[in-house]
Design an enzyme around this catalytic site. Sequence first.
Site, short mmCIF file in Angstrom:
data_model
loop_
_atom_site.label_atom_id
_atom_site.label_comp_id
_atom_site.label_asym_id
_atom_site.label_seq_id
_atom_site.Cartn_x
_atom_site.Cartn_y
_atom_site.Cartn_z
N GLY A 33 0.83 -1.07 0.03
CA GLY A 33 0.03 -0.02 -0.02
C GLY A 33 0.85 1.21 -0.08
O GLY A 33 1.41 1.67 -1.03
N SER A 81 6.54 -4.75 -2.07
CA SER A 81 6.01 -3.18 -2.40
C SER A 81 6.07 -2.42 -1.03
O SER A 81 7.27 -2.69 -0.51
CB SER A 81 4.62 -3.25 -2.88
OG SER A 81 4.47 -1.97 -3.36
N TRP A 82 5.32 -1.57 -0.68
CA TRP A 82 5.33 -0.98 0.63
C TRP A 82 5.79 -2.14 1.81
O TRP A 82 6.46 -1.52 2.58
CB TRP A 82 4.02 -0.32 0.99
CG TRP A 82 4.04 -0.03 2.40
CD1 TRP A 82 3.10 -0.64 3.26
CD2 TRP A 82 4.41 1.04 3.32
NE1 TRP A 82 3.53 -0.16 4.58
CE2 TRP A 82 4.34 0.92 4.40
CE3 TRP A 82 5.92 2.03 2.90
CZ2 TRP A 82 4.91 1.50 5.52
CZ3 TRP A 82 6.46 2.56 4.02
CH2 TRP A 82 5.91 2.64 5.31
N ASP A 99 9.15 -3.92 -13.66
CA ASP A 99 8.51 -3.11 -12.80
C ASP A 99 8.84 -1.64 -13.02
O ASP A 99 9.82 -1.22 -12.71
CB ASP A 99 8.78 -3.68 -11.41
CG ASP A 99 7.95 -3.06 -10.11
OD1 ASP A 99 7.47 -1.85 -10.18
OD2 ASP A 99 8.01 -3.73 -9.04
N HIS A 108 5.26 -5.19 -11.60
CA HIS A 108 4.90 -5.05 -10.15
C HIS A 108 3.71 -6.00 -9.71
O HIS A 108 3.89 -6.22 -8.55
CB HIS A 108 4.57 -3.36 -9.82
CG HIS A 108 4.64 -3.26 -8.43
ND1 HIS A 108 5.58 -2.85 -7.59
CD2 HIS A 108 3.73 -2.86 -7.55
CE1 HIS A 108 5.63 -2.81 -6.46
NE2 HIS A 108 4.11 -2.73 -6.13
#
Length: 315
Positions: free
Chosen positions: A40, A112-113, A268, A296
Site C-alpha cells: 500500500g 512493495s510498501w 516493474d 509490479h
Amino acid sequence: MYPPIEPYDHGHLDTGDGHLVYWEVCGNPEGKPALVVHGGPGGGCTPNQRRGFDPERYRIILFDQRNCGRSLPHASDPAVDLSTNTTQHLVADMERLREHLGVDRWLLYGGSWGSTLMLAYAQAHPARVSEMVICGVTMTRRSEIDWLYRGVGRFFPEPWQRFREGVPEAERDGDLLAAYARLMSDPDPAVRAKATHDWTAWEDAVISLEVNGKPNAYSDQPEPDLLAFTRICAHYFSNAAWLEEGILLRNAHKLAGIPGVLIHGRFDLGCPLENAWQLAQAWPDARLVVVDDSGHTGSSTMAKAVPAALDGFAR
C-alpha cells in the site's frame, strides 16, 4: 500457490493509543511462524496472501496495518486522525503482535510498501527475524517516491497530466502528494471521491503495460478501501514515510545473519529493479531473483517463485 485456507484464530490488537489492529492466524498452530506484511500502504491483507505458504509447515499470521482493512478506526472516515499512523507506529505494532501471539522469531513475507516496513522492523529487531522473502523491493526513499509520482510520467504523459490536474491549479507545480493528502481529508465526499479516482487512475496507468499482471489492480477495490488506500498512501508518501533518506539501504548491514530472497519483476516500472539490486549488494545474506516476465503486479512465473522461496525456509 497452495489451496485456499481459512484462519483458525483472529482478533483485534489494542495498541493503547486508540487503534485496534486486525490479525488472523491460519495453517499449522505448531508450524514455523511467518508474518505477512501487506503493501500500500493502506492495502490491507487478502486471503490470497495466505496461499504462498505450505499450511502443514507454517503458522501463517496476517494483519491489517493501522486504519485499513479490518483495523479500526478506518481511514475512509475523514474525521479519523492519521497522526498516530507512521512507519514507527507500524513497527511497534508488529512487535506488539509478536509478543501477543507468543512468537519468538518469525519469517517476514511481503512486498512493495511491505518491503519498506519489513526492512524497518528487521533493522530495529533483527533478533526476532528468522528469514525474509520480499516481492517487489522498495525502500521508500524520496528518489523512489519522486520517480513513482513524477518521473515515470515520461512513459505515461497523458495519465500523469491528469494526475497533476487532479489538484488545485495553484499546487500543480508544488508538492502533489501533500495536495492530495489535503484533498483526502476534505469534509466534502465528492472531493474525496474525485481525488481517490484521480490517484488510483494514475497507479493503474503505471502498471498498465504489465501483460502478465493484474489490470486495474489499484482501482478494483470496494469504495471504502479505495478511500482508505488513497488517503494513507498520500499521508505516508507526502511525509517520505518518516524515514531518514536512504536509511534502510545504509543500515542493510544490520540484516547480516538473516537469510533473504528478493524477488523482483524486471519490468516493474513503478519500483525499478535497481532498488532490489542495490539492496542485494548491501545485504550480506540476500539472494536476488529477477523474474523476466513480470512487472509490479506479478505473473505466473512470480507466483511460482514465491512459494519456492518460502518452501526453502520451511522446517
